[in-house]
Design an enzyme around this catalytic site. Structure first.
Site, PDB file in Angstrom:
ATOM      1  N   ILE A  14     -42.409  40.349  -9.691  1.00  0.00           N
ATOM      2  CA  ILE A  14     -43.446  41.027 -10.497  1.00  0.00           C
ATOM      3  C   ILE A  14     -42.800  41.309 -11.851  1.00  0.00           C
ATOM      4  O   ILE A  14     -43.677  41.040 -12.723  1.00  0.00           O
ATOM      5  CB  ILE A  14     -44.035  42.230  -9.719  1.00  0.00           C
ATOM      6  CG1 ILE A  14     -44.562  41.884  -8.287  1.00  0.00           C
ATOM      7  CG2 ILE A  14     -45.180  42.750 -10.391  1.00  0.00           C
ATOM      8  CD1 ILE A  14     -44.929  42.884  -7.415  1.00  0.00           C
ATOM      9  N   ASN A  37     -31.169  40.514  -6.740  1.00  0.00           N
ATOM     10  CA  ASN A  37     -32.201  40.147  -5.876  1.00  0.00           C
ATOM     11  C   ASN A  37     -32.875  39.034  -6.774  1.00  0.00           C
ATOM     12  O   ASN A  37     -34.082  38.673  -6.643  1.00  0.00           O
ATOM     13  CB  ASN A  37     -32.950  41.006  -4.992  1.00  0.00           C
ATOM     14  CG  ASN A  37     -33.695  40.341  -4.144  1.00  0.00           C
ATOM     15  OD1 ASN A  37     -33.467  39.093  -3.728  1.00  0.00           O
ATOM     16  ND2 ASN A  37     -34.975  40.714  -3.589  1.00  0.00           N
ATOM     17  N   SER A 127     -47.009  50.982  -3.644  1.00  0.00           N
ATOM     18  CA  SER A 127     -47.260  49.930  -2.572  1.00  0.00           C
ATOM     19  C   SER A 127     -48.571  50.656  -1.645  1.00  0.00           C
ATOM     20  O   SER A 127     -48.432  51.685  -1.204  1.00  0.00           O
ATOM     21  CB  SER A 127     -46.307  49.696  -1.561  1.00  0.00           C
ATOM     22  OG  SER A 127     -46.455  48.819  -0.573  1.00  0.00           O
ATOM     23  N   TYR A 152     -38.114  51.779   3.775  1.00  0.00           N
ATOM     24  CA  TYR A 152     -38.663  51.246   2.506  1.00  0.00           C
ATOM     25  C   TYR A 152     -40.024  52.058   2.154  1.00  0.00           C
ATOM     26  O   TYR A 152     -40.116  52.540   1.081  1.00  0.00           O
ATOM     27  CB  TYR A 152     -38.894  49.782   2.616  1.00  0.00           C
ATOM     28  CG  TYR A 152     -39.679  49.402   1.638  1.00  0.00           C
ATOM     29  CD1 TYR A 152     -39.185  49.012   0.110  1.00  0.00           C
ATOM     30  CD2 TYR A 152     -41.116  49.103   1.628  1.00  0.00           C
ATOM     31  CE1 TYR A 152     -40.240  48.884  -0.860  1.00  0.00           C
ATOM     32  CE2 TYR A 152     -42.203  48.700   0.701  1.00  0.00           C
ATOM     33  CZ  TYR A 152     -41.519  48.444  -0.645  1.00  0.00           C
ATOM     34  OH  TYR A 152     -42.159  48.077  -1.685  1.00  0.00           O
ATOM     35  N   LYS A 156     -41.061  54.928  -1.195  1.00  0.00           N
ATOM     36  CA  LYS A 156     -42.385  54.876  -2.080  1.00  0.00           C
ATOM     37  C   LYS A 156     -42.974  56.024  -2.031  1.00  0.00           C
ATOM     38  O   LYS A 156     -43.569  56.594  -3.139  1.00  0.00           O
ATOM     39  CB  LYS A 156     -43.204  53.455  -1.680  1.00  0.00           C
ATOM     40  CG  LYS A 156     -42.532  52.110  -2.112  1.00  0.00           C
ATOM     41  CD  LYS A 156     -42.349  51.880  -3.524  1.00  0.00           C
ATOM     42  CE  LYS A 156     -41.507  50.852  -3.778  1.00  0.00           C
ATOM     43  NZ  LYS A 156     -41.050  50.553  -5.320  1.00  0.00           N
ATOM     44  N   ASN A 202     -42.129  37.008   3.479  1.00  0.00           N
ATOM     45  CA  ASN A 202     -43.710  37.157   3.214  1.00  0.00           C
ATOM     46  C   ASN A 202     -44.082  35.873   3.480  1.00  0.00           C
ATOM     47  O   ASN A 202     -43.558  34.719   3.676  1.00  0.00           O
ATOM     48  CB  ASN A 202     -43.614  37.658   1.770  1.00  0.00           C
ATOM     49  CG  ASN A 202     -42.952  38.828   1.597  1.00  0.00           C
ATOM     50  OD1 ASN A 202     -42.286  39.212   0.805  1.00  0.00           O
ATOM     51  ND2 ASN A 202     -43.476  40.009   2.342  1.00  0.00           N
ATOM     52  N   ASP A 301     -46.307  45.439  12.096  1.00  0.00           N
ATOM     53  CA  ASP A 301     -47.508  44.695  10.959  1.00  0.00           C
ATOM     54  C   ASP A 301     -48.701  45.818  11.190  1.00  0.00           C
ATOM     55  O   ASP A 301     -49.046  46.296  12.357  1.00  0.00           O
ATOM     56  CB  ASP A 301     -47.897  43.449  11.545  1.00  0.00           C
ATOM     57  CG  ASP A 301     -47.187  42.402  10.908  1.00  0.00           C
ATOM     58  OD1 ASP A 301     -46.553  42.644   9.575  1.00  0.00           O
ATOM     59  OD2 ASP A 301     -46.998  41.097  11.140  1.00  0.00           O
TER      60      ASP A 301
HETATM   61  C1  WQD Z   1     -48.707  39.288   5.605  1.00  0.00           C
HETATM   62  C2  WQD Z   1     -49.211  38.847   6.949  1.00  0.00           C
HETATM   63  C3  WQD Z   1     -47.586  39.006   8.808  1.00  0.00           C
HETATM   64  C4  WQD Z   1     -44.908  35.935   7.529  1.00  0.00           C
HETATM   65  C5  WQD Z   1     -46.803  43.616   2.592  1.00  0.00           C
HETATM   66  C6  WQD Z   1     -45.460  43.221   1.229  1.00  0.00           C
HETATM   67  C7  WQD Z   1     -44.118  43.946   1.750  1.00  0.00           C
HETATM   68  C8  WQD Z   1     -44.130  45.626   1.984  1.00  0.00           C
HETATM   69  C9  WQD Z   1     -45.360  45.834   2.881  1.00  0.00           C
HETATM   70  C10 WQD Z   1     -44.875  46.152  -0.131  1.00  0.00           C
HETATM   71  C11 WQD Z   1     -48.921  39.799   8.110  1.00  0.00           C
HETATM   72  C12 WQD Z   1     -48.384  37.598   8.377  1.00  0.00           C
HETATM   73  C13 WQD Z   1     -46.014  36.752   7.461  1.00  0.00           C
HETATM   74  C14 WQD Z   1     -44.933  34.963   8.527  1.00  0.00           C
HETATM   75  C15 WQD Z   1     -46.818  35.541   9.383  1.00  0.00           C
HETATM   76  N1  WQD Z   1     -43.732  46.115   0.701  1.00  0.00           N
HETATM   77  N2  WQD Z   1     -46.947  36.550   8.355  1.00  0.00           N
HETATM   78  N3  WQD Z   1     -45.685  34.603   9.281  1.00  0.00           N
HETATM   79  O1  WQD Z   1     -46.580  42.704   5.897  1.00  0.00           O
HETATM   80  O2  WQD Z   1     -48.391  42.550   4.465  1.00  0.00           O
HETATM   81  O3  WQD Z   1     -46.265  43.447   3.719  1.00  0.00           O
HETATM   82  O4  WQD Z   1     -46.546  45.212   2.373  1.00  0.00           O
HETATM   83  O5  WQD Z   1     -44.611  47.257  -0.670  1.00  0.00           O
HETATM   84  O6  WQD Z   1     -43.000  43.705   1.091  1.00  0.00           O
HETATM   85  O7  WQD Z   1     -45.415  42.038   1.076  1.00  0.00           O
HETATM   86  O8  WQD Z   1     -46.968  40.893   4.085  1.00  0.00           O
HETATM   87  O9  WQD Z   1     -46.410  38.591   3.473  1.00  0.00           O
HETATM   88  O10 WQD Z   1     -45.071  39.857   5.190  1.00  0.00           O
HETATM   89  O11 WQD Z   1     -47.314  39.661   5.589  1.00  0.00           O
HETATM   90  O12 WQD Z   1     -47.829  35.444  10.308  1.00  0.00           O
HETATM   91  O13 WQD Z   1     -43.885  34.076   8.194  1.00  0.00           O
HETATM   92  O14 WQD Z   1     -48.735  37.428   7.208  1.00  0.00           O
HETATM   93  O15 WQD Z   1     -47.648  39.011  10.215  1.00  0.00           O
HETATM   94  O16 WQD Z   1     -49.775  39.904   8.829  1.00  0.00           O
HETATM   95  P1  WQD Z   1     -47.033  42.440   4.601  1.00  0.00           P
HETATM   96  P2  WQD Z   1     -46.225  39.523   4.544  1.00  0.00           P
END
Ligand code: WQD
Length: 344
Positions: A14, A37, A127, A152, A156, A202, A301
């Site tokens: 970002i 990173n 976040s 994490y 925040k 992600n 999740d």
């Molecule tokens: C999104 C959806 C997964 C990968 C976000 C930020 C993260 C953290 C918290 C931010 C979910 C599904 C994912 C995969 C899948 N910090 N998925 N298969 O969990 O909303 O996290 O908020 O400040 O850094 O990204 O994002 O992209 O990991 O997942 O099915 O291989 O996709 O279960 O429902 P998330 P994400």
């Protein structure tokens, strides 16, 4: 004279997109990053887009001496956008102290140095994770902060409290805290984008890596949630839209547009999109069927969360505008560019 903005974590995902937006708006941008990173090559990508090479120094924000030396070398910084942080939920569970050190000490150093070097404004990356599993959606800024589900997430929450307490104590700074929902996509030029190291955590990087053949299939974590298609719902926001919000926030602080010394904004589209819906849109824009399998739920999740971005829309005059199709096209273009360059 152009105002000077320090972007910590400016070679990150970002951060790099925000640097482009700031430069294009006429700010002079300086970047510090410890490159833990991200890659120094990002500076070339930024320079190719804007024609301006930002100042870059390899500095770790947890290193107070290094930080002070930086501020001494580059006087006259007006504002800081603080992205630099460790951000993997998973890793934070395994290495909590690393996360507390990186994410807390960095902010303490920055806050201590701001008055010393007369830096007025701080825009802070927070976040939607601070809300936990919402009681209702869309979620606005007044929704309760739930106990964090990972170190994490806790960093925040603690960071937000530290900023609040410091400002409450009468510190001569102003801050805007931005709570991001799920940033995705890349700069439309595909000169910069998200570069996950190792197996992506992600969703979107996992999708694009699967589509290009790096991963055999995407694991969809659960289709038995209480949502219309059973998969989780998120608010996916284009990284360029998100970056523009940082510009507006910094302008607001530096132009003293608000009497509030600290403000908090949700940055999302206001629209919830399920994991399956996102896959379908990706397949549509790329014309490629995506290999995926439904597997069990991923621990921790959240079922569904999307933003009420009205406060940002009204107060900041900012809105996420990029259609999801365009965002996923940019993500795919970026993946193709990485292949072309032999990076992945
Ligand atoms: C999104 C959806 C997964 C990968 C976000 C930020 C993260 C953290 C918290 C931010 C979910 C599904 C994912 C995969 C899948 N910090 N998925 N298969 O969990 O909303 O996290 O908020 O400040 O850094 O990204 O994002 O992209 O990991 O997942 O099915 O291989 O996709 O279960 O429902 P998330 P994400």
């Amino acid at each position: 004279m152009a105002k000077k903005i320090l972007v910590t974590g400016g070679t990150g995902y970002i951060g790099s997109h925000t640097v482009v937006v700031l430069q294009e708006a006429g700010y002079e941008v300086l970047i510090i990053d410890n490159l833990s990173n991200s890659s120094i090559d990002v500076i070339e990508g930024i320079t190719r887009i804007t024609g301006i090479r930002p100042v870059f120094e390899k500095v770790d924000c947890t290193d107070m001496d290094g930080m002070r030396a930086f501020f001494e070398k580059y006087p006259g910084i007006d504002g800081i956008i603080h992205f630099a942080a460790s951000k993997s939920v998973n890793e934070s569970v395994r290495k909590p102290l690393l996360y507390y050190r990186n994410n807390i000490v960095s902010l303490l150093n920055i806050l201590e140095l701001m008055p010393e070097f007369n830096v007025k404004g701080l825009v802070f990356s927070s976040s939607c994770t601070v809300y936990g599993e919402p009681d209702k959606n869309p979620i606005d800024e007044d929704a309760p902060i739930k106990p964090a589900t990972s170190p994490y997430g806790n960093t925040k929450q603690i960071n937000e409290e530290i900023i609040r307490d410091y400002i409450h104590s009468g510190a001569p700074i102003k801050s805007i805290i931005l709570r991001y929902f799920n940033p995705i996509g890349a700069h439309p030029s595909a000169e910069i984008g998200e570069l996950p190291i190792g197996e992506p955590q992600n969703l979107v990087p996992y999708i694009t890596q699967t589509a290009i053949g790096i991963r055999p299939y995407l694991k969809v974590f659960g289709n038995d949630y209480n949502t219309p298609d059973g998969t989780c719902i998120r608010d996916f926001i284009d990284v360029m839209d998100l970056s523009r919000a940082h510009l507006v926030a910094m302008d607001r602080i530096l132009e003293d547009k608000s009497d509030e010394k600290m403000e908090i904004f949700n940055l999302g589209t206001g629209r919830g999109v399920s994991v399956m819906e996102l896959i379908r849109v990706f397949e549509k824009v790329t014309g490629k069927p995506l290999n995926y399998q439904i597997v069990g739920r991923r621990e921790g999740d959240i079922e569904q969360i999307w933003a009420n971005p009205e406060k940002a829309n009204k107060v900041l005059g900012w809105k996420a505008e990029t259609p999801l199709e365009e965002t996923l096209t940019s993500a795919w273009k970026w993946q193709l560019k990485l292949r072309e360059r032999g990076i992945m």
